[in-house]
Design a protein around this motif. Structure first.
Motif, PDB file in Angstrom:
ATOM      1  N   GLU A  54       0.830  -1.202   0.000  1.00 39.46           N
ATOM      2  CA  GLU A  54       0.000   0.000   0.000  1.00 39.46           C
ATOM      3  C   GLU A  54       0.865   1.253   0.000  1.00 39.46           C
ATOM      4  OE1 GLU A  54      -2.672  -0.310   3.297  1.00 39.46           O
ATOM      5  OE2 GLU A  54      -3.785  -1.964   2.385  1.00 39.46           O
ATOM      6  N   GLU A  55       1.936   1.239   0.786  1.00 40.75           N
ATOM      7  CA  GLU A  55       2.836   2.391   0.838  1.00 40.75           C
ATOM      8  C   GLU A  55       3.526   2.595  -0.506  1.00 40.75           C
ATOM      9  OE1 GLU A  55       6.554   4.146   3.485  1.00 40.75           O
ATOM     10  OE2 GLU A  55       5.778   2.139   3.920  1.00 40.75           O
ATOM     11  N   LEU A  56       3.964   1.517  -1.130  1.00 43.70           N
ATOM     12  CA  LEU A  56       4.612   1.591  -2.437  1.00 43.70           C
ATOM     13  C   LEU A  56       3.649   2.159  -3.478  1.00 43.70           C
ATOM     14  CD1 LEU A  56       7.158   0.961  -4.068  1.00 43.70           C
ATOM     15  CD2 LEU A  56       6.252  -1.332  -4.440  1.00 43.70           C
ATOM     16  N   GLU A  57       2.409   1.697  -3.469  1.00 34.81           N
ATOM     17  CA  GLU A  57       1.400   2.198  -4.409  1.00 34.81           C
ATOM     18  C   GLU A  57       1.118   3.679  -4.170  1.00 34.81           C
ATOM     19  OE1 GLU A  57       0.278   0.742  -7.201  1.00 34.81           O
ATOM     20  OE2 GLU A  57       1.765  -0.759  -6.619  1.00 34.81           O
ATOM     21  N   GLU A  58       1.125   4.096  -2.911  1.00 32.11           N
ATOM     22  CA  GLU A  58       0.872   5.502  -2.577  1.00 32.11           C
ATOM     23  C   GLU A  58       2.014   6.377  -3.106  1.00 32.11           C
ATOM     24  OE1 GLU A  58       1.127   9.180  -0.405  1.00 32.11           O
ATOM     25  OE2 GLU A  58       2.449   7.508   0.073  1.00 32.11           O
ATOM     26  N   ILE A  59       3.240   5.903  -2.986  1.00 30.04           N
ATOM     27  CA  ILE A  59       4.388   6.652  -3.507  1.00 30.04           C
ATOM     28  C   ILE A  59       4.309   6.721  -5.030  1.00 30.04           C
ATOM     29  CG2 ILE A  59       6.907   6.641  -3.777  1.00 30.04           C
ATOM     30  CD1 ILE A  59       6.990   5.318  -0.937  1.00 30.04           C
ATOM     31  N   LYS A  60       3.983   5.606  -5.671  1.00 27.23           N
ATOM     32  CA  LYS A  60       3.856   5.606  -7.133  1.00 27.23           C
ATOM     33  C   LYS A  60       2.749   6.563  -7.583  1.00 27.23           C
ATOM     34  CE  LYS A  60       5.681   1.129  -8.551  1.00 27.23           C
ATOM     35  NZ  LYS A  60       5.360  -0.118  -9.268  1.00 27.23           N
ATOM     36  N   GLU A  61       1.677   6.628  -6.817  1.00 27.26           N
ATOM     37  CA  GLU A  61       0.587   7.540  -7.145  1.00 27.26           C
ATOM     38  C   GLU A  61       1.062   8.992  -7.055  1.00 27.26           C
ATOM     39  OE1 GLU A  61      -2.951   8.788  -8.509  1.00 27.26           O
ATOM     40  OE2 GLU A  61      -2.362   6.689  -8.364  1.00 27.26           O
ATOM     41  N   ARG A  62       1.866   9.312  -6.030  1.00 27.72           N
ATOM     42  CA  ARG A  62       2.405  10.668  -5.897  1.00 27.72           C
ATOM     43  C   ARG A  62       3.395  10.975  -7.018  1.00 27.72           C
ATOM     44  NH1 ARG A  62       5.185  11.671  -1.285  1.00 27.72           N
ATOM     45  NH2 ARG A  62       5.077   9.575  -0.478  1.00 27.72           N
ATOM     46  N   ILE A  63       4.135   9.972  -7.466  1.00 31.04           N
ATOM     47  CA  ILE A  63       5.037  10.145  -8.608  1.00 31.04           C
ATOM     48  C   ILE A  63       4.221  10.487  -9.853  1.00 31.04           C
ATOM     49  CG2 ILE A  63       6.584   8.918 -10.197  1.00 31.04           C
ATOM     50  CD1 ILE A  63       7.679   7.428  -7.670  1.00 31.04           C
ATOM     51  N   LEU A  64       3.137   9.743 -10.082  1.00 31.64           N
ATOM     52  CA  LEU A  64       2.276  10.022 -11.242  1.00 31.64           C
ATOM     53  C   LEU A  64       1.656  11.417 -11.145  1.00 31.64           C
ATOM     54  CD1 LEU A  64       0.507   6.621 -11.970  1.00 31.64           C
ATOM     55  CD2 LEU A  64       2.032   7.885 -13.483  1.00 31.64           C
ATOM     56  N   MET A  65       1.238  11.805  -9.944  1.00 29.98           N
ATOM     57  CA  MET A  65       0.669  13.149  -9.759  1.00 29.98           C
ATOM     58  C   MET A  65       1.716  14.214 -10.090  1.00 29.98           C
ATOM     59  SD  MET A  65      -1.897  12.571  -6.461  1.00 29.98           S
ATOM     60  CE  MET A  65      -1.213  13.962  -5.664  1.00 29.98           C
ATOM     61  N   ALA A  66       2.965  13.983  -9.687  1.00 31.70           N
ATOM     62  CA  ALA A  66       4.041  14.923 -10.018  1.00 31.70           C
ATOM     63  C   ALA A  66       4.266  14.965 -11.526  1.00 31.70           C
ATOM     64  CB  ALA A  66       5.323  14.535  -9.289  1.00 31.70           C
ATOM     65  N   LEU A  67       4.201  13.799 -12.172  1.00 27.79           N
ATOM     66  CA  LEU A  67       4.388  13.744 -13.622  1.00 27.79           C
ATOM     67  C   LEU A  67       3.269  14.464 -14.374  1.00 27.79           C
ATOM     68  CD1 LEU A  67       5.709  10.085 -14.080  1.00 27.79           C
ATOM     69  CD2 LEU A  67       7.028  12.224 -14.209  1.00 27.79           C
ATOM     70  N   GLU A  68       2.102  14.578 -13.748  1.00 25.04           N
ATOM     71  CA  GLU A  68       0.993  15.308 -14.367  1.00 25.04           C
ATOM     72  C   GLU A  68       1.275  16.806 -14.455  1.00 25.04           C
ATOM     73  OE1 GLU A  68      -2.531  14.209 -12.199  1.00 25.04           O
ATOM     74  OE2 GLU A  68      -2.853  12.445 -13.458  1.00 25.04           O
ATOM     75  N   THR A  69       2.319  17.273 -13.782  1.00 25.11           N
ATOM     76  CA  THR A  69       2.692  18.691 -13.878  1.00 25.11           C
ATOM     77  C   THR A  69       3.647  18.936 -15.045  1.00 25.11           C
ATOM     78  OG1 THR A  69       4.614  18.559 -12.393  1.00 25.11           O
ATOM     79  CG2 THR A  69       2.444  18.948 -11.375  1.00 25.11           C
ATOM     80  N   VAL A  70       4.103  17.857 -15.697  1.00 19.74           N
ATOM     81  CA  VAL A  70       5.009  17.974 -16.849  1.00 19.74           C
ATOM     82  C   VAL A  70       4.159  18.093 -18.110  1.00 19.74           C
ATOM     83  CG1 VAL A  70       6.862  16.889 -18.162  1.00 19.74           C
ATOM     84  CG2 VAL A  70       6.799  16.650 -15.657  1.00 19.74           C
ATOM     85  N   ILE A  71       4.190  19.274 -18.700  1.00 20.35           N
ATOM     86  CA  ILE A  71       3.341  19.577 -19.847  1.00 20.35           C
ATOM     87  C   ILE A  71       4.133  19.432 -21.143  1.00 20.35           C
ATOM     88  CG2 ILE A  71       1.889  21.363 -20.922  1.00 20.35           C
ATOM     89  CD1 ILE A  71       0.872  20.394 -18.156  1.00 20.35           C
ATOM     90  N   ASP A  72       3.544  18.737 -22.114  1.00 18.61           N
ATOM     91  CA  ASP A  72       4.137  18.655 -23.439  1.00 18.61           C
ATOM     92  C   ASP A  72       3.986  20.039 -24.076  1.00 18.61           C
ATOM     93  OD1 ASP A  72       3.928  18.434 -26.440  1.00 18.61           O
ATOM     94  OD2 ASP A  72       4.509  16.367 -25.984  1.00 18.61           O
TER      95      ASP A  72
END
Length: 115
Positions: free
Chosen positions: A12-30
């Motif tokens: 669960e902790e690993l999935e939560e970290i991966k989710e935060r990584i994806l949320m951070a990646l959502e700030t990277v705009i093409d």
């Protein structure tokens, strides 16, 4: 065989970290399309090693030879600096499977007027 309660917590902790990584990646705009790389479907996989913080982002670009690869890679590094658990970051460009508009989220399709 059932998982031990401690293993479930780790997952669960690993999935939560991966989710935060994806949320951070959502700030990277093409820069060409004005949509983030996650909703464009450019991010294929996120590998995170909890013990070291090493993170590998497997992604593609909309076209081979896209001149924005370096810009996007730099922006990914900047975005992931906001995730405390992330230590070393490696961005791997992959070309298979080839990117198509089918990988885009509903949000990206609507924003770009694609049905």
């Amino acid at each position: 065989m059932s998982q031990e309660p401690e293993e479930v917590g780790v997952d669960e902790e690993l999935e939560e970290i991966k989710e935060r990584i994806l949320m951070a990646l959502e700030t990277v705009i093409d820069p060409e399309l004005g949509i983030d790389i996650v909703n464009l479907g450019l991010v294929y996989e996120v590998d995170f090693a909890k013990d070291t913080g090493d993170t590998i982002i497997k992604m593609t670009l909309t076209t081979m030879g896209c001149p924005l690869a370096d810009v996007l890679t730099e922006n990914i590094h900047d975005a992931l600096a906001e995730v405390d658990e992330v230590n070393k970051i490696e961005v791997k460009l992959v070309w298979y499977p080839a990117w198509t508009t089918d990988r885009m989220s509903r949000y990206a399709r609507i924003a770009l007027g694609i049905r």
